[in-house]
Structure formats: structure tokens, C-alpha cells
Design a protein around this motif. Structure first.
Motif, PDB file in Angstrom:
ATOM      1  N   GLY A  16       9.599  11.352  -1.110  1.00 39.28           N
ATOM      2  CA  GLY A  16       8.378  12.110  -0.874  1.00 39.28           C
ATOM      3  C   GLY A  16       8.368  13.478  -1.503  1.00 39.28           C
ATOM      4  O   GLY A  16       7.337  14.150  -1.534  1.00 39.28           O
ATOM      5  N   LEU A  17       9.517  13.919  -2.024  1.00 43.39           N
ATOM      6  CA  LEU A  17       9.626  15.226  -2.682  1.00 43.39           C
ATOM      7  C   LEU A  17      10.260  15.055  -4.060  1.00 43.39           C
ATOM      8  O   LEU A  17      11.048  15.875  -4.510  1.00 43.39           O
ATOM      9  N   GLY A  18       9.889  13.950  -4.706  1.00 51.22           N
ATOM     10  CA  GLY A  18      10.416  13.625  -6.030  1.00 51.22           C
ATOM     11  C   GLY A  18      10.671  12.146  -6.180  1.00 51.22           C
ATOM     12  O   GLY A  18      10.272  11.520  -7.160  1.00 51.22           O
ATOM     13  N   ALA A  19      11.341  11.554  -5.176  1.00 56.10           N
ATOM     14  CA  ALA A  19      11.511  10.104  -5.120  1.00 56.10           C
ATOM     15  C   ALA A  19      10.360   9.504  -4.310  1.00 56.10           C
ATOM     16  O   ALA A  19       9.725  10.198  -3.515  1.00 56.10           O
ATOM     17  N   THR A  66       4.557   8.975  -4.296  1.00 60.70           N
ATOM     18  CA  THR A  66       4.322   8.462  -2.950  1.00 60.70           C
ATOM     19  C   THR A  66       4.857   9.486  -1.957  1.00 60.70           C
ATOM     20  O   THR A  66       6.037   9.835  -1.984  1.00 60.70           O
ATOM     21  N   LEU A  67       3.987   9.987  -1.089  1.00 62.81           N
ATOM     22  CA  LEU A  67       4.334  11.068  -0.180  1.00 62.81           C
ATOM     23  C   LEU A  67       5.173  10.575   0.999  1.00 62.81           C
ATOM     24  O   LEU A  67       5.318   9.380   1.226  1.00 62.81           O
ATOM     25  N   ARG A 122       0.832  -1.187   0.000  1.00 61.25           N
ATOM     26  CA  ARG A 122       0.000   0.000   0.000  1.00 61.25           C
ATOM     27  C   ARG A 122       0.879   1.253   0.000  1.00 61.25           C
ATOM     28  O   ARG A 122       1.948   1.258   0.600  1.00 61.25           O
ATOM     29  N   ALA A 123       0.384   2.307  -0.668  1.00 58.25           N
ATOM     30  CA  ALA A 123       1.119   3.571  -0.698  1.00 58.25           C
ATOM     31  C   ALA A 123       0.126   4.720  -0.815  1.00 58.25           C
ATOM     32  O   ALA A 123      -0.870   4.615  -1.544  1.00 58.25           O
ATOM     33  N   LEU A 124       0.400   5.804  -0.091  1.00 57.34           N
ATOM     34  CA  LEU A 124      -0.411   7.016  -0.183  1.00 57.34           C
ATOM     35  C   LEU A 124       0.252   7.917  -1.211  1.00 57.34           C
ATOM     36  O   LEU A 124       1.363   8.404  -0.990  1.00 57.34           O
ATOM     37  N   GLN A 125      -0.447   8.129  -2.340  1.00 58.62           N
ATOM     38  CA  GLN A 125       0.156   8.838  -3.455  1.00 58.62           C
ATOM     39  C   GLN A 125      -0.638  10.075  -3.850  1.00 58.62           C
ATOM     40  O   GLN A 125      -1.870  10.096  -3.796  1.00 58.62           O
ATOM     41  N   THR A 151       7.782   1.972   9.728  1.00 66.05           N
ATOM     42  CA  THR A 151       7.059   1.936  11.007  1.00 66.05           C
ATOM     43  C   THR A 151       6.346   3.247  11.292  1.00 66.05           C
ATOM     44  O   THR A 151       5.403   3.280  12.082  1.00 66.05           O
ATOM     45  N   ALA A 152       6.790   4.336  10.645  1.00 62.72           N
ATOM     46  CA  ALA A 152       6.143   5.632  10.834  1.00 62.72           C
ATOM     47  C   ALA A 152       6.583   6.577   9.730  1.00 62.72           C
ATOM     48  O   ALA A 152       7.704   6.492   9.223  1.00 62.72           O
ATOM     49  N   ALA A 153       5.664   7.491   9.347  1.00 66.50           N
ATOM     50  CA  ALA A 153       5.974   8.506   8.336  1.00 66.50           C
ATOM     51  C   ALA A 153       5.307   9.811   8.738  1.00 66.50           C
ATOM     52  O   ALA A 153       4.118   9.827   9.065  1.00 66.50           O
ATOM     53  N   GLY A 154       6.055  10.900   8.714  1.00 66.96           N
ATOM     54  CA  GLY A 154       5.535  12.185   9.152  1.00 66.96           C
ATOM     55  C   GLY A 154       4.811  12.946   8.052  1.00 66.96           C
ATOM     56  O   GLY A 154       5.142  12.839   6.870  1.00 66.96           O
TER      57      GLY A 154
END
Length: 344
Positions: A118-121, A59-60, A2-5, A33-36
């Protein structure tokens, strides 16, 4: 996985299923385990199509923590299952700034097409994150990844901004922090941990001013037409030594310009469009203005040590990947207390 895009210009991010990446030579696969969640994400998703340069789908998540899942050929010194933070501003690793660990100021990244996660990659708001090089991983040890993931930006960025102004924050000095949100509330703690100055927080939100007081601000002032008068009332009419602006819009940069004294610093950290006019007749003598970006790898290690020592912490609200779009709505509305964190 899963990915939030971010998939469509102007639309909300979407949760999708995409293939799990396989690490190639020199790469590391991290189980997240965590993403800000950060205002920088909101900034790029607000850009019109003619100004958006980050690629779609994206993907953010440029704040990432996880455990080592797999390594590519040539990677040594890492242990499967080891807990790590991901240093975000990836560089070439070869230019002079990179040789000092200052990959945030890499001279070749743009030309080589190197982008932060998250800012290009592809970023960390997914089940797995592919990290381009093992040097971009910082051991987390027994620190809680959910509580610590935002140290990679919300901790590192204010730390880098503050560190360069420390020589001016001597006993009796005054530092003003404009914006007591995700970065600002950490900046207040860093100032209290590292400098003997008086810290004055400024914000439009009473809830964020309460947070500022809770994490150590000596004074908290509402950002309105009386803010300058109130701050100078607290200093006995004396202009302040350093202003850290974590908003960066015209009203806040103008306030910063009016508050700073002779020899002081105006530090614009927020990604807003505000500017500071610098000149012989527009700023006090010897006053300077700068706009720092993120921080170095060694500084991230220093931030982690501050957290390990209990000197700083990040106020977090947690969301699942499914709740990711809601987290961004809350961020845009300004109702997140501290930092929002996605927990896959």
C-alpha cells in the motif's frame, strides 16, 4: 479480483479489476478480510507529481488482515484458512535492525526497492494480498479482523512511540496526546494500560474529544489559543513529561515545545511538516525530540496481546470496497470516528 487503486496523480482512487496474484517461492497469498484506511494514504495521494515516488497504479492499504489462501514453494508452518494480521514495514530480513524484528528501520530496504504494502507494493484494499514472506504474518486467532486490522498501524505506531518514553511516565507524571483521531484514541488507551500517568487529550474536534474521554483520557482540552493555559491549569503550572503529537503541523509542534518540561520528551508521530527546534536556549534542559516510525514485529505481537486481554480496542467505521473513495473523502474531511476500515 477487485482492487482499490490510486491511478492518476491528484485524482480519487478507483475500484478496478486486476488479475489475482499467484504466490511464488516464499510468498503467501492472503484472502483479505479487512483493510484499514490511513492518513498516510491521504498524504501520498496529495503529493505533486514531482514528489510522488510510490508507483502507479498503486493498490492502497498498508493495514491488512485476512486468511491464508495459498502458499508458495518453501513456505511451512502456516495453515490454510488461518486468520492473520499483516506486519506492514517490510525489510530485507538480514540487516541488524531486521535481526531484532525492527524492519521498520531496515538499513537496506530503500536500496533493494522493498516497499510496504500500500506504500509502494500492492496493498490490502483488494480481494487478495500477496505477502512477500511468511514472517510478516502475525496470528490473529479468534480476534475480530475488522476490529483488529488497524492494530497493525493505528495500534503499533503509538505503541512503539509510547514504549520508548515509558521510563518517564512514572506516578505523578503527565502525558499530553495531541490529536485524538485514528492513532490518538488508541494511544490514550495504551497509556492508560501501561503507565500510571495523567493523560490529557487535545483536539480541535469536540466529537474526537468525546471519544478521548470515552477511551480513558483524564482530561480533554480544545486545541485553540487557550490550550496551553488550560493544560498548565490542570497540572498546577507544571510543565508536562511527554507530549505525543499525532498531527505534526507547526501549531501542534509549537504547542508541544511550549508544554514539555525539563527532561521531557516531544514525540512527533503525525506526518505533517511541523518541526521542533532543539537547542540550549530553545528547549528545557535534558528535553529531547524524536520522530518514530511504525514499530517492530515483536511490538505488533505485544499490541495484539493487549487487544486480546481487552486493554485496548480500535473504534472503527466500516466501508465496502465500492465505498472506498467515500472513506477517503470522509478521512480528509475529518469526519471518521476512530478508524475507517474497508471490508471486501
Amino acid at each position: 479480483m477487485r482492487a482499490l487503486q490510486y491511478r492518476t496523480i491528484g485524482a480519487a482512487p478507483e475500484l478496478v479489476d486486476i488479475p489475482t496474484p499467484t504466490p511464488g517461492p516464499g510468498q503467501v497469498l492472503v484472502k483479505v478480510t479487512a483493510a484499514g484506511v490511513c492518513h498516510s494514504d491521504e498524504f501520498l495521494m496529495s503529493l505533486p507529481e514531482d514528489q510522488y515516488t510510490y508507483g502507479l497504479p498503486l493498490t492502497l492499504g498498508h493495514e491488512g488482515a485476512g486468511t491464508i489462501e495459498a502458499v508458495g514453494p518453501g513456505v511451512t508452518g502456516l495453515t490454510i484458512g488461518e486468520s492473520v494480521l499483516v506486519y506492514g514495514p517490510w525489510g530485507c530480513g538480514r540487516c541488524y535492525p531486521c535481526s531484532k524484528g525492527e524492519e521498520n528501520y531496515c538499513e537496506k530496504a530503500a536500496a533493494l526497492g522493498i516497499r510496504p504494502p500500500g506504500l509502494g507494493a500492492p496493498g490490502a484494499m483488494a480481494d487478495y494480498l500477496l505477502v512477500d514472506d511468511a514472517r510478516h504474518l502475525v496470528p490473529l486467532g479468534d480476534l475480530d479482523p475488522v476490529a483488529s486490522v488497524s492494530l497493525t498501524d493505528a495500534g503499533l505506531t503509538p505503541y512503539h512511540a509510547i514504549k520508548k518514553s515509558l521510563p518517564k511516565l512514572v506516578p505523578g507524571s503527565v502525558a499530553v496526546v495531541i490529536g485524538a483521531g485514528g492513532l490518538g484514541h488508541v494511544a490514550i488507551q495504551i497509556l492508560r494500560a501501561m503507565a500510571p500517568c495523567t493523560v490529557i487529550a487535545v483536539d480541535t474536534s469536540e466529537e474526537k474529544l468525546e471519544l478521548a474521554r470515552a477511551v480513558g483520557a483524564h482530561h480533554a482540552v480544545t486545541s485553540d489559543q487557550r490550550a496551553e493555559e488550560q493544560i498548565l491549569g490542570l497540572t498546577g503550572g507544571r510543565k508536562v513529561d511527554v507530549v505525543f503529537d499525532f498531527v505534526g503541523i507547526d501549531p501542534t509542534t509549537e504547542l508541544a515545545s511550549r508544554l514539555v518540561g525539563v527532561g521531557g520528551d516531544i514525540v512527533i508521530v503525525g506526518v505533517g511538516p511541523g518541526t521542533v527546534e532543539v537547542g540550549f536556549f530553545s528547549t528545557p534542559w535534558e528535553a529531547s525530540a524524536r520522530a518514530p516510525y511504525w514499530g517492530s514485529r515483536s511490538e505488533l505481537m505485544e499490541v495484539v496481546e493487549l487487544a486480546r486481554a481487552g486493554r485496548i480496542s480500535v473504534e472503527v467505521e466500516t466501508f465496502s470496497l465500492d465505498e472506498g473513495p467515500e472513506a477517503y473523502e470522509r478521512l480528509k474531511a475529518g469526519t471518521v470516528r476512530g478508524r475507517a476500515v474497508i471490508v471486501p
